[in-house]
Design a protein around this motif. Sequence first.
Motif, PDB file in Angstrom:
ATOM      1  N   LEU A 414    -108.510 -11.205  90.655  1.00 48.88           N
ATOM      2  CA  LEU A 414    -107.249 -11.918  90.879  1.00 48.88           C
ATOM      3  C   LEU A 414    -107.131 -13.112  89.938  1.00 48.88           C
ATOM      4  CD1 LEU A 414    -104.670 -12.363  92.637  1.00 48.88           C
ATOM      5  CD2 LEU A 414    -106.081 -13.837  94.090  1.00 48.88           C
ATOM      6  N   ARG A 415    -108.194 -13.886  89.814  1.00 47.78           N
ATOM      7  CA  ARG A 415    -108.167 -15.056  88.933  1.00 47.78           C
ATOM      8  C   ARG A 415    -107.945 -14.643  87.476  1.00 47.78           C
ATOM      9  NH1 ARG A 415    -110.367 -20.285  88.586  1.00 47.78           N
ATOM     10  NH2 ARG A 415    -110.138 -20.963  86.433  1.00 47.78           N
ATOM     11  N   ALA A 416    -108.525 -13.532  87.070  1.00 50.14           N
ATOM     12  CA  ALA A 416    -108.339 -13.067  85.692  1.00 50.14           C
ATOM     13  C   ALA A 416    -106.861 -12.823  85.405  1.00 50.14           C
ATOM     14  CB  ALA A 416    -109.152 -11.795  85.449  1.00 50.14           C
ATOM     15  N   GLY A 417    -106.138 -12.267  86.367  1.00 58.94           N
ATOM     16  CA  GLY A 417    -104.715 -12.040  86.175  1.00 58.94           C
ATOM     17  C   GLY A 417    -103.894 -13.308  86.265  1.00 58.94           C
ATOM     18  N   MET A 418    -104.244 -14.185  87.199  1.00 61.10           N
ATOM     19  CA  MET A 418    -103.489 -15.423  87.373  1.00 61.10           C
ATOM     20  C   MET A 418    -103.609 -16.345  86.173  1.00 61.10           C
ATOM     21  SD  MET A 418    -101.739 -15.394  90.162  1.00 61.10           S
ATOM     22  CE  MET A 418    -101.320 -17.143  90.292  1.00 61.10           C
ATOM     23  N   ASN A 419    -104.732 -16.259  85.441  1.00 62.63           N
ATOM     24  CA  ASN A 419    -104.890 -17.099  84.252  1.00 62.63           C
ATOM     25  C   ASN A 419    -103.760 -16.881  83.255  1.00 62.63           C
ATOM     26  OD1 ASN A 419    -107.150 -18.473  85.033  1.00 62.63           O
ATOM     27  ND2 ASN A 419    -108.593 -17.256  83.830  1.00 62.63           N
ATOM     28  N   ILE A 420    -103.243 -15.660  83.188  1.00 65.40           N
ATOM     29  CA  ILE A 420    -102.142 -15.379  82.264  1.00 65.40           C
ATOM     30  C   ILE A 420    -100.878 -16.115  82.701  1.00 65.40           C
ATOM     31  CG2 ILE A 420    -100.592 -13.558  81.430  1.00 65.40           C
ATOM     32  CD1 ILE A 420    -102.982 -11.675  81.451  1.00 65.40           C
ATOM     33  N   LEU A 421    -100.562 -16.052  83.994  1.00 61.74           N
ATOM     34  CA  LEU A 421     -99.365 -16.742  84.476  1.00 61.74           C
ATOM     35  C   LEU A 421     -99.467 -18.247  84.262  1.00 61.74           C
ATOM     36  CD1 LEU A 421     -98.512 -14.941  87.854  1.00 61.74           C
ATOM     37  CD2 LEU A 421     -97.417 -14.656  85.628  1.00 61.74           C
ATOM     38  N   TYR A 422    -100.631 -18.795  84.566  1.00 57.72           N
ATOM     39  CA  TYR A 422    -100.799 -20.243  84.451  1.00 57.72           C
ATOM     40  C   TYR A 422    -100.904 -20.710  83.000  1.00 57.72           C
ATOM     41  CZ  TYR A 422    -101.768 -20.545  89.482  1.00 57.72           C
ATOM     42  OH  TYR A 422    -101.681 -20.504  90.848  1.00 57.72           O
ATOM     43  N   ASP A 423    -101.772 -20.042  82.238  1.00 62.95           N
ATOM     44  CA  ASP A 423    -102.130 -20.559  80.920  1.00 62.95           C
ATOM     45  C   ASP A 423    -101.205 -20.082  79.805  1.00 62.95           C
ATOM     46  OD1 ASP A 423    -104.243 -21.703  82.269  1.00 62.95           O
ATOM     47  OD2 ASP A 423    -105.674 -20.145  81.701  1.00 62.95           O
ATOM     48  N   GLU A 424    -100.723 -18.839  79.889  1.00 59.56           N
ATOM     49  CA  GLU A 424     -99.909 -18.305  78.799  1.00 59.56           C
ATOM     50  C   GLU A 424     -98.420 -18.368  79.097  1.00 59.56           C
ATOM     51  OE1 GLU A 424    -101.228 -14.588  77.154  1.00 59.56           O
ATOM     52  OE2 GLU A 424    -103.313 -14.940  77.740  1.00 59.56           O
ATOM     53  N   GLU A 425     -98.032 -18.076  80.336  1.00 62.34           N
ATOM     54  CA  GLU A 425     -96.604 -18.058  80.673  1.00 62.34           C
ATOM     55  C   GLU A 425     -96.110 -19.389  81.240  1.00 62.34           C
ATOM     56  OE1 GLU A 425     -94.235 -15.845  80.249  1.00 62.34           O
ATOM     57  OE2 GLU A 425     -95.417 -14.215  79.392  1.00 62.34           O
ATOM     58  N   LYS A 426     -97.040 -20.269  81.616  1.00 65.96           N
ATOM     59  CA  LYS A 426     -96.684 -21.590  82.178  1.00 65.96           C
ATOM     60  C   LYS A 426     -95.699 -21.460  83.336  1.00 65.96           C
ATOM     61  CE  LYS A 426     -99.024 -23.343  78.724  1.00 65.96           C
ATOM     62  NZ  LYS A 426    -100.420 -23.822  78.933  1.00 65.96           N
ATOM     63  N   VAL A 427     -95.953 -20.512  84.213  1.00 65.04           N
ATOM     64  CA  VAL A 427     -95.080 -20.281  85.363  1.00 65.04           C
ATOM     65  C   VAL A 427     -95.280 -21.408  86.379  1.00 65.04           C
ATOM     66  CG1 VAL A 427     -94.637 -18.768  87.339  1.00 65.04           C
ATOM     67  CG2 VAL A 427     -94.996 -17.798  85.064  1.00 65.04           C
ATOM     68  N   PRO A 428     -94.204 -22.087  86.775  1.00 59.51           N
ATOM     69  CA  PRO A 428     -94.346 -23.166  87.752  1.00 59.51           C
ATOM     70  C   PRO A 428     -94.509 -22.616  89.168  1.00 59.51           C
ATOM     71  CG  PRO A 428     -92.034 -22.921  87.157  1.00 59.51           C
ATOM     72  CD  PRO A 428     -92.805 -21.951  86.303  1.00 59.51           C
ATOM     73  N   VAL A 429     -95.425 -23.195  89.910  1.00 60.84           N
ATOM     74  CA  VAL A 429     -95.643 -22.811  91.307  1.00 60.84           C
ATOM     75  C   VAL A 429     -95.695 -24.088  92.129  1.00 60.84           C
ATOM     76  CG1 VAL A 429     -97.128 -21.619  92.940  1.00 60.84           C
ATOM     77  CG2 VAL A 429     -96.965 -20.792  90.587  1.00 60.84           C
ATOM     78  N   GLU A 430     -94.752 -24.248  93.027  1.00 56.95           N
ATOM     79  CA  GLU A 430     -94.700 -25.447  93.857  1.00 56.95           C
ATOM     80  C   GLU A 430     -95.519 -25.306  95.125  1.00 56.95           C
ATOM     81  OE1 GLU A 430     -90.579 -26.272  94.530  1.00 56.95           O
ATOM     82  OE2 GLU A 430     -90.261 -27.060  92.505  1.00 56.95           O
ATOM     83  N   SER A 431     -95.666 -24.086  95.610  1.00 54.02           N
ATOM     84  CA  SER A 431     -96.451 -23.883  96.824  1.00 54.02           C
ATOM     85  C   SER A 431     -96.933 -22.450  96.895  1.00 54.02           C
ATOM     86  CB  SER A 431     -95.614 -24.195  98.069  1.00 54.02           C
ATOM     87  OG  SER A 431     -94.514 -23.315  98.180  1.00 54.02           O
ATOM     88  N   MET A 432     -98.138 -22.283  97.437  1.00 56.14           N
ATOM     89  CA  MET A 432     -98.677 -20.954  97.683  1.00 56.14           C
ATOM     90  C   MET A 432     -99.163 -20.894  99.123  1.00 56.14           C
ATOM     91  SD  MET A 432    -100.572 -19.665  94.202  1.00 56.14           S
ATOM     92  CE  MET A 432    -100.133 -17.967  94.534  1.00 56.14           C
ATOM     93  N   THR A 433     -98.909 -19.785  99.761  1.00 53.50           N
ATOM     94  CA  THR A 433     -99.293 -19.610 101.155  1.00 53.50           C
ATOM     95  C   THR A 433    -100.079 -18.326 101.290  1.00 53.50           C
ATOM     96  OG1 THR A 433     -97.254 -20.720 101.834  1.00 53.50           O
ATOM     97  CG2 THR A 433     -98.436 -19.495 103.522  1.00 53.50           C
ATOM     98  N   GLY A 434    -101.120 -18.379 102.092  1.00 52.52           N
ATOM     99  CA  GLY A 434    -101.996 -17.236 102.239  1.00 52.52           C
ATOM    100  C   GLY A 434    -101.824 -16.516 103.554  1.00 52.52           C
ATOM    101  N   ALA A 435    -102.084 -15.226 103.528  1.00 43.90           N
ATOM    102  CA  ALA A 435    -102.092 -14.416 104.741  1.00 43.90           C
ATOM    103  C   ALA A 435    -103.178 -13.362 104.594  1.00 43.90           C
ATOM    104  CB  ALA A 435    -100.736 -13.749 104.978  1.00 43.90           C
ATOM    105  N   GLY A 436    -103.735 -12.942 105.703  1.00 47.26           N
ATOM    106  CA  GLY A 436    -104.763 -11.921 105.681  1.00 47.26           C
ATOM    107  C   GLY A 436    -106.111 -12.448 106.120  1.00 47.26           C
ATOM    108  N   GLY A 437    -107.047 -11.537 106.278  1.00 49.82           N
ATOM    109  CA  GLY A 437    -108.342 -11.871 106.841  1.00 49.82           C
ATOM    110  C   GLY A 437    -109.130 -12.906 106.064  1.00 49.82           C
ATOM    111  N   TYR A 438    -108.936 -13.005 104.737  1.00 52.04           N
ATOM    112  CA  TYR A 438    -109.693 -13.959 103.924  1.00 52.04           C
ATOM    113  C   TYR A 438    -109.439 -15.399 104.371  1.00 52.04           C
ATOM    114  CZ  TYR A 438    -111.970 -15.774  99.695  1.00 52.04           C
ATOM    115  OH  TYR A 438    -112.823 -16.400  98.831  1.00 52.04           O
ATOM    116  N   PHE A 439    -108.276 -15.635 104.984  1.00 55.08           N
ATOM    117  CA  PHE A 439    -107.876 -17.000 105.326  1.00 55.08           C
ATOM    118  C   PHE A 439    -108.215 -17.380 106.763  1.00 55.08           C
ATOM    119  CE2 PHE A 439    -105.128 -15.697 101.856  1.00 55.08           C
ATOM    120  CZ  PHE A 439    -105.268 -16.763 100.982  1.00 55.08           C
ATOM    121  N   LYS A 440    -108.967 -16.552 107.453  1.00 58.69           N
ATOM    122  CA  LYS A 440    -109.273 -16.851 108.851  1.00 58.69           C
ATOM    123  C   LYS A 440    -110.339 -17.936 109.007  1.00 58.69           C
ATOM    124  CE  LYS A 440    -107.827 -12.504 110.960  1.00 58.69           C
ATOM    125  NZ  LYS A 440    -108.213 -11.330 111.769  1.00 58.69           N
ATOM    126  N   THR A 441    -111.000 -18.308 107.911  1.00 56.29           N
ATOM    127  CA  THR A 441    -112.011 -19.357 107.966  1.00 56.29           C
ATOM    128  C   THR A 441    -111.608 -20.515 107.051  1.00 56.29           C
ATOM    129  OG1 THR A 441    -113.310 -18.437 106.140  1.00 56.29           O
ATOM    130  CG2 THR A 441    -113.823 -17.653 108.365  1.00 56.29           C
TER     131      THR A 441
END
Length: 532
Positions: A414-441
């Motif tokens: 996931l991080r490998a793909g997100m690096n493109i959005l952040y570093d190459e495309e400079k896509v602005p993200v004001e907030s991110m919200t998580g759902a699913g089992g990974y976020f239960k802790t």
Amino acid sequence: MGNKELIESGSAVLGIEFGSTRIKAVLINDKYEPIAGGSYTWENTLDNGIWTYPLTQIHEGLQTCYADLKKDVQEKYGIKLTKFRAGGISAMMHGYLAFDKDENLLVPFRTWRNTITGQASKELSDLFNFPVPERWSVSHLYQAILNKEPHISKIENVYTLAGYIHYMLTGKKVLGVGDASGMFPVKYDNGKADYNPDFKAKFEALDGVKALGLKLDNVFPKVLMAGEEAGTLTDSGAKFLDPTGDLQAGIPFCPPEGDAGTGMAATNSVAAKTGNISAGTSVFSMVVLEKDLKKAYPGIIDIVTTPAGLPVAMVHANNCTGEHNYWMDLFYEVATLMCGAENTPKIGKFFDDLIGKSLEADKDCGGLLAYNYLSGETITGFNSGRPLFARAENAKFNVANFMRVQMFASLGALRAGMNILYDEEKVPVESMTGAGGYFKTEAGLKYMAAAMKTSVSAMETAGEGGPWGMALLAAFAAEGKKDLGDFLNKEVFGNCKKTTSAPEAELVESFNIYFERYMKGLAIEKAAVENL
């Protein structure tokens, strides 16, 4: 009105989602709160090189899940569930369910997990100058045509899993725009969306497609926007969902959606510059775009849509917590063997305690390395996977380091793909919200913030996930609302409690150390795939 009276009056709303490891049903009240639920546990199988679920198990799973919901209603409220105000079906996106004119399944269901359509994916991406992932329905369809598979001449209908179940319940061959955008690229214009007409013409002009006389509008479901009328539960559909005959027909159903769309609804992430992350057996991030990306990134970034049709950059990794869960189950089996079932903590607490221990890990994770590739991972260039754990001879091999590495490995692709959005495309993200089992802790939320390099929130409803999001979309349609973003902001999430984790410098550094090791070690994973 109390929940019992609300259910008795038929005013509750139902959402059902077919996930990778569980089918879940959620019934919500007029405050959009979950008030009853049901589930069915299943697992995909590798059949002749194809990841699939048998059609009989799909039917059985739906009926068992709904029966479990009925049981929950009976136990909680002492009443029989016979009707509800509205319903909706969602499922793991993409894949390939092809039927002939007599509604016979032509080949086993080909799920999103398969990485067998590389040629089709590349040719279509080049043809459209638009990323067409391997898991998309059109990739599976075109690969079957390229392979000259015997069934292609008999194709009458192609569905996603959500579209197929919706058809069985309502008789309507329709699909929500979010899920449809994982069948074939869509074009959004003035509040409406449909399969991209220019791309359709190019596809239908391909030699193999033209020879079949195949027209996408005849084969794929009709595209609908969130809130549009999508049919009602038929007599046969009611019997299909509830074989006991208790369920009444005539209940309206909203457009069926994919798990990406329900994840956006469940995390209030349908407006531009918002994003969400769904992390369970697979993991994907969705960032709603203000404008198109500068270039295409086939195999890494997909362009799909919100349930309302806005463009979304999607980074989808096939593998997340699946391998992690196998290790946890192994540890739990050992604990039960040594201590006895009566002295072993409940499995939920056992998981929580082990994951919590990872917060004590060394910054470099003790030099450990893991890959969670139960299947192929397109982002990093793998058509098949081999779960892998490696360490140097002087590594600090302890529980804390091992657990952190497993948590980090779940986010590597996931991080490998997100690096493109952040570093190459400079896509602005004001907030991110998580759902699913990974976020239960608490640890999961902290690690996601570190890996994503931005604050990540988990709402108190994070564990409800997709089926709850589907129920919200059904309620949105039933109430005749016009703007999905306003509906979610004002009526659903206005007073919702959430926990937010900002990136912690030490954990960011820890993840970066691991991620560098992860990328360098891909050669080890490659050797394992080629030789094991």
